[in-house]
Write a protein that holds these residues in place. Structure first.
Motif, PDB file in Angstrom:
ATOM      1  N   GLY A 142       0.805  -1.208   0.000  1.00 35.33           N
ATOM      2  CA  GLY A 142       0.000   0.000   0.000  1.00 35.33           C
ATOM      3  C   GLY A 142       0.840   1.259   0.000  1.00 35.33           C
ATOM      4  N   GLY A 143       1.939   1.228   0.758  1.00 35.30           N
ATOM      5  CA  GLY A 143       2.767   2.420   0.865  1.00 35.30           C
ATOM      6  C   GLY A 143       4.107   2.316   0.189  1.00 35.30           C
ATOM      7  N   SER A 144       4.618   1.102   0.039  1.00 32.21           N
ATOM      8  CA  SER A 144       5.949   0.922  -0.542  1.00 32.21           C
ATOM      9  C   SER A 144       5.961  -0.305  -1.434  1.00 32.21           C
ATOM     10  CB  SER A 144       7.003   0.769   0.566  1.00 32.21           C
ATOM     11  OG  SER A 144       6.783  -0.417   1.312  1.00 32.21           O
ATOM     12  N   THR A 145       6.997  -0.394  -2.258  1.00 36.87           N
ATOM     13  CA  THR A 145       7.242  -1.567  -3.085  1.00 36.87           C
ATOM     14  C   THR A 145       8.680  -2.002  -2.864  1.00 36.87           C
ATOM     15  OG1 THR A 145       5.593  -1.003  -4.762  1.00 36.87           O
ATOM     16  CG2 THR A 145       7.379  -2.455  -5.450  1.00 36.87           C
ATOM     17  N   GLU A 146       8.852  -3.297  -2.602  1.00 36.89           N
ATOM     18  CA  GLU A 146      10.180  -3.851  -2.400  1.00 36.89           C
ATOM     19  C   GLU A 146      10.656  -4.521  -3.688  1.00 36.89           C
ATOM     20  OE1 GLU A 146       8.960  -2.220   0.635  1.00 36.89           O
ATOM     21  OE2 GLU A 146       7.755  -4.014   0.262  1.00 36.89           O
ATOM     22  N   PHE A 147      11.917  -4.283  -4.017  1.00 37.84           N
ATOM     23  CA  PHE A 147      12.555  -4.887  -5.187  1.00 37.84           C
ATOM     24  C   PHE A 147      13.709  -5.748  -4.676  1.00 37.84           C
ATOM     25  CE2 PHE A 147      10.557  -1.030  -6.513  1.00 37.84           C
ATOM     26  CZ  PHE A 147      10.246  -1.129  -7.859  1.00 37.84           C
ATOM     27  N   VAL A 148      13.684  -7.036  -4.981  1.00 38.42           N
ATOM     28  CA  VAL A 148      14.714  -7.950  -4.485  1.00 38.42           C
ATOM     29  C   VAL A 148      15.191  -8.829  -5.635  1.00 38.42           C
ATOM     30  CG1 VAL A 148      15.355  -9.460  -2.585  1.00 38.42           C
ATOM     31  CG2 VAL A 148      13.265  -8.114  -2.417  1.00 38.42           C
ATOM     32  N   VAL A 149      16.499  -8.944  -5.776  1.00 37.53           N
ATOM     33  CA  VAL A 149      17.093  -9.815  -6.783  1.00 37.53           C
ATOM     34  C   VAL A 149      17.896 -10.892  -6.072  1.00 37.53           C
ATOM     35  CG1 VAL A 149      18.734  -9.963  -8.698  1.00 37.53           C
ATOM     36  CG2 VAL A 149      17.164  -8.023  -8.549  1.00 37.53           C
ATOM     37  N   ALA A 158      20.610  -8.391  -3.813  1.00 32.65           N
ATOM     38  CA  ALA A 158      20.424  -6.953  -3.619  1.00 32.65           C
ATOM     39  C   ALA A 158      18.957  -6.687  -3.358  1.00 32.65           C
ATOM     40  CB  ALA A 158      20.889  -6.177  -4.859  1.00 32.65           C
ATOM     41  N   ALA A 159      18.684  -5.678  -2.540  1.00 28.92           N
ATOM     42  CA  ALA A 159      17.302  -5.359  -2.190  1.00 28.92           C
ATOM     43  C   ALA A 159      17.165  -3.874  -1.921  1.00 28.92           C
ATOM     44  CB  ALA A 159      16.861  -6.157  -0.959  1.00 28.92           C
ATOM     45  N   ALA A 193       9.951   7.210 -12.432  1.00 32.35           N
ATOM     46  CA  ALA A 193      11.185   7.762 -11.867  1.00 32.35           C
ATOM     47  C   ALA A 193      11.660   6.935 -10.685  1.00 32.35           C
ATOM     48  CB  ALA A 193      10.960   9.213 -11.446  1.00 32.35           C
ATOM     49  N   VAL A 194      10.731   6.514  -9.847  1.00 38.80           N
ATOM     50  CA  VAL A 194      11.105   5.718  -8.666  1.00 38.80           C
ATOM     51  C   VAL A 194      11.563   4.327  -9.082  1.00 38.80           C
ATOM     52  CG1 VAL A 194      10.261   4.710  -6.515  1.00 38.80           C
ATOM     53  CG2 VAL A 194       9.575   7.030  -7.157  1.00 38.80           C
ATOM     54  N   VAL A 195      10.868   3.702 -10.036  1.00 38.87           N
ATOM     55  CA  VAL A 195      11.270   2.374 -10.502  1.00 38.87           C
ATOM     56  C   VAL A 195      12.655   2.420 -11.121  1.00 38.87           C
ATOM     57  CG1 VAL A 195      10.761   0.547 -12.177  1.00 38.87           C
ATOM     58  CG2 VAL A 195       8.923   1.517 -10.780  1.00 38.87           C
ATOM     59  N   ASP A 196      12.954   3.454 -11.887  1.00 37.35           N
ATOM     60  CA  ASP A 196      14.290   3.574 -12.478  1.00 37.35           C
ATOM     61  C   ASP A 196      15.366   3.679 -11.397  1.00 37.35           C
ATOM     62  OD1 ASP A 196      13.362   3.355 -15.046  1.00 37.35           O
ATOM     63  OD2 ASP A 196      13.412   5.512 -15.476  1.00 37.35           O
ATOM     64  N   ARG A 197      15.066   4.393 -10.306  1.00 35.13           N
ATOM     65  CA  ARG A 197      16.036   4.473  -9.204  1.00 35.13           C
ATOM     66  C   ARG A 197      16.217   3.102  -8.548  1.00 35.13           C
ATOM     67  NH1 ARG A 197      13.245   9.220  -7.814  1.00 35.13           N
ATOM     68  NH2 ARG A 197      12.453   8.315  -5.873  1.00 35.13           N
ATOM     69  N   ALA A 198      15.111   2.375  -8.410  1.00 33.82           N
ATOM     70  CA  ALA A 198      15.198   1.039  -7.818  1.00 33.82           C
ATOM     71  C   ALA A 198      16.038   0.109  -8.689  1.00 33.82           C
ATOM     72  CB  ALA A 198      13.802   0.458  -7.627  1.00 33.82           C
ATOM     73  N   LEU A 199      15.824   0.168  -9.996  1.00 31.31           N
ATOM     74  CA  LEU A 199      16.542  -0.723 -10.893  1.00 31.31           C
ATOM     75  C   LEU A 199      17.998  -0.301 -11.084  1.00 31.31           C
ATOM     76  CD1 LEU A 199      13.762  -1.350 -13.562  1.00 31.31           C
ATOM     77  CD2 LEU A 199      14.513  -2.881 -11.722  1.00 31.31           C
ATOM     78  N   ALA A 200      18.328   0.906 -10.663  1.00 33.35           N
ATOM     79  CA  ALA A 200      19.735   1.309 -10.616  1.00 33.35           C
ATOM     80  C   ALA A 200      20.416   0.760  -9.364  1.00 33.35           C
ATOM     81  CB  ALA A 200      19.856   2.834 -10.643  1.00 33.35           C
ATOM     82  N   ALA A 201      19.603   0.467  -8.339  1.00 31.85           N
ATOM     83  CA  ALA A 201      20.137  -0.042  -7.073  1.00 31.85           C
ATOM     84  C   ALA A 201      20.213  -1.561  -7.046  1.00 31.85           C
ATOM     85  CB  ALA A 201      19.280   0.454  -5.908  1.00 31.85           C
ATOM     86  N   VAL A 202      19.324  -2.232  -7.755  1.00 34.77           N
ATOM     87  CA  VAL A 202      19.347  -3.700  -7.828  1.00 34.77           C
ATOM     88  C   VAL A 202      19.351  -4.092  -9.304  1.00 34.77           C
ATOM     89  CG1 VAL A 202      18.073  -3.900  -5.663  1.00 34.77           C
ATOM     90  CG2 VAL A 202      16.825  -3.984  -7.813  1.00 34.77           C
ATOM     91  N   PRO A 203      20.033  -5.201  -9.662  1.00 36.07           N
ATOM     92  CA  PRO A 203      20.159  -5.572 -11.088  1.00 36.07           C
ATOM     93  C   PRO A 203      18.918  -6.275 -11.620  1.00 36.07           C
ATOM     94  CG  PRO A 203      21.375  -7.126  -9.732  1.00 36.07           C
ATOM     95  CD  PRO A 203      20.843  -6.078  -8.793  1.00 36.07           C
ATOM     96  N   GLY A 204      17.767  -5.617 -11.499  1.00 37.67           N
ATOM     97  CA  GLY A 204      16.513  -6.243 -11.896  1.00 37.67           C
ATOM     98  C   GLY A 204      16.398  -6.506 -13.386  1.00 37.67           C
ATOM     99  N   ILE A 284       6.759  -1.335 -13.732  1.00 42.24           N
ATOM    100  CA  ILE A 284       7.909  -2.181 -13.392  1.00 42.24           C
ATOM    101  C   ILE A 284       8.239  -3.109 -14.549  1.00 42.24           C
ATOM    102  CG2 ILE A 284       8.683  -4.095 -11.927  1.00 42.24           C
ATOM    103  CD1 ILE A 284       7.138  -2.747  -9.622  1.00 42.24           C
ATOM    104  N   MET A 285       7.223  -3.736 -15.134  1.00 37.68           N
ATOM    105  CA  MET A 285       7.472  -4.645 -16.257  1.00 37.68           C
ATOM    106  C   MET A 285       8.077  -3.907 -17.438  1.00 37.68           C
ATOM    107  SD  MET A 285       4.090  -7.112 -16.032  1.00 37.68           S
ATOM    108  CE  MET A 285       4.742  -8.369 -17.138  1.00 37.68           C
ATOM    109  N   GLU A 286       7.577  -2.694 -17.711  1.00 37.12           N
ATOM    110  CA  GLU A 286       8.122  -1.894 -18.811  1.00 37.12           C
ATOM    111  C   GLU A 286       9.579  -1.543 -18.562  1.00 37.12           C
ATOM    112  OE1 GLU A 286       3.946   0.437 -19.927  1.00 37.12           O
ATOM    113  OE2 GLU A 286       5.600   1.503 -18.948  1.00 37.12           O
ATOM    114  N   ARG A 287       9.873  -0.981 -17.384  1.00 37.85           N
ATOM    115  CA  ARG A 287      11.214  -0.451 -17.115  1.00 37.85           C
ATOM    116  C   ARG A 287      12.236  -1.562 -16.923  1.00 37.85           C
ATOM    117  NH1 ARG A 287      10.426   4.519 -18.924  1.00 37.85           N
ATOM    118  NH2 ARG A 287      12.305   5.260 -17.856  1.00 37.85           N
ATOM    119  N   ALA A 288      11.780  -2.751 -16.466  1.00 41.69           N
ATOM    120  CA  ALA A 288      12.702  -3.877 -16.287  1.00 41.69           C
ATOM    121  C   ALA A 288      12.783  -4.759 -17.532  1.00 41.69           C
ATOM    122  CB  ALA A 288      12.262  -4.723 -15.097  1.00 41.69           C
TER     123      ALA A 288
END
Length: 309
Positions: A142-149, A158-159, A193-204, A284-288
């Motif tokens: 609801g408030g956040s999305t976690e990205f984990v590889v 990475a998470a 913008a947020v998804v791109d930052r997430a995918l820069a932090a984890v190799p999604g 997420i599917m588009e950007r990854a």
């Protein structure tokens, strides 16, 4: 053992027995009870920075029912993890005091990193053989999305946890019912913008399989399958394409909340925020660069239970 996951939108309970050691490392838990209540604990937190009194009371009422269930089933260990809304709120102490009085144990307000790792643990156990590694696991809350590889054997590589979720994005951008094209465009730009930052932090983008968790994902997958009702067995490990997700998202964002309520799989407490949740998944599917997503009914709740092993 009993696990409770208290998120921004819902609070969930799992009471389960561990598998016998001879069953092997990928053997599932034996569920005794799974319950979910929409309590919208994060109501207004993005705007006010505080948990609303009525949201705390809704959560207390649900938690009281869970405490009764836990006692009835004789769970010997209890762990409750609270996530995005109770991390962000300035009055989180009021929430923690309520939990101690109602449940008898203190909630753990887990970090975004720990939330991501628990979600990954719950999600990857029992994935089908055709789900190639490495995995990008996304838990859209609801408030956040976690990205984990990570991989099944090597664990988390990475998470990162990011402040995009179905409630937060609805409150921030999608005020219309249905939202206007301008509102959807603003939400998409923010999410991208947020998804791109997430995918820069984890190799999604290097992952072979996208695994999607939580109610936004499972609801979208259920709609894509045109199920006559919410059926966890048919949703769990179902794979749907990007084109299906995009079509469902477009349809949801074009409907009013009242119209979404007529969808057979729709939980009444999710109808007003599901459009934002679907949009997060689509972006997420588009950007990854993912052509499909595998849905999992097992997530952070199962990870919390496994952490008690």
């Amino acid at each position: 053992m009993a696990a409770i996951d208290c998120g921004t939108n819902s609070i969930r309970l799992l009471v389960a027995d561990l598998p016998e050691p001879a069953a092997g490392p990928q053997a599932p838990l034996t569920d005794l009870s799974r319950r979910m209540e929409i309590v919208r604990l994060g109501q207004g937190v993005d705007r006010t920075g505080r948990l609303a009194p009525e949201a705390i009371e809704r959560t207390r009422a649900a938690l009281a029912g869970y405490a009764t269930e836990i006692e009835k089933l004789g769970a010997e260990q209890v762990r409750m993890c609270a996530t995005s809304a109770s991390r962000d709120a300035s009055n989180a102490d009021e929430f923690r005091d309520m939990v101690r009085r109602t449940l008898g144990v203190a909630p753990e307000v887990v970090t975004g990193d720990e939330e991501a790792r628990l979600s990954f643990t719950g999600a990857v156990r029992g994935l089908p053989a055709d789900a190639a590694e490495p995995y990008l696991v996304v838990d859209i809350g609801g408030g956040s999305t976690e990205f984990v590889v990570g991989t099944r054997t090597g664990g988390v590589e990475a998470a990162v946890s990011m402040d995009i979720g179905c409630v937060r994005m609805t409150e921030r951008h999608l005020a219309g019912d249905p939202p206007t094209a301008e509102q959807v465009a603003a939400a998409r730009a923010d999410i991208s913008a947020v998804v791109d930052r997430a995918l820069a932090a984890v190799p999604g983008r290097d992952a072979a399989t996208l695994v999607g968790l939580a109610g936004s994902v499972t609801t979208v997958v259920a709609i894509a399958q045109d199920l006559p009702g919410y059926d966890p067995e048919r949703i769990h490990h179902a794979r749907v394409s990007y084109d299906q997700v995009a079509q469902v998202t477009t349809d949801l964002l074009a409907k009013t909340s009242e119209q979404r309520l007529t969808i057979p799989v729709m939980h009444p407490g999710r109808a007003d925020v599901i459009g934002a949740g679907a949009l997060v998944l689509q972006v997420i599917m588009e950007r990854a660069g993912m052509s499909s997503v595998v849905a999992s009914e097992h997530d952070i709740l199962d990870g919390i239970a496994w952490s008690l092993a």
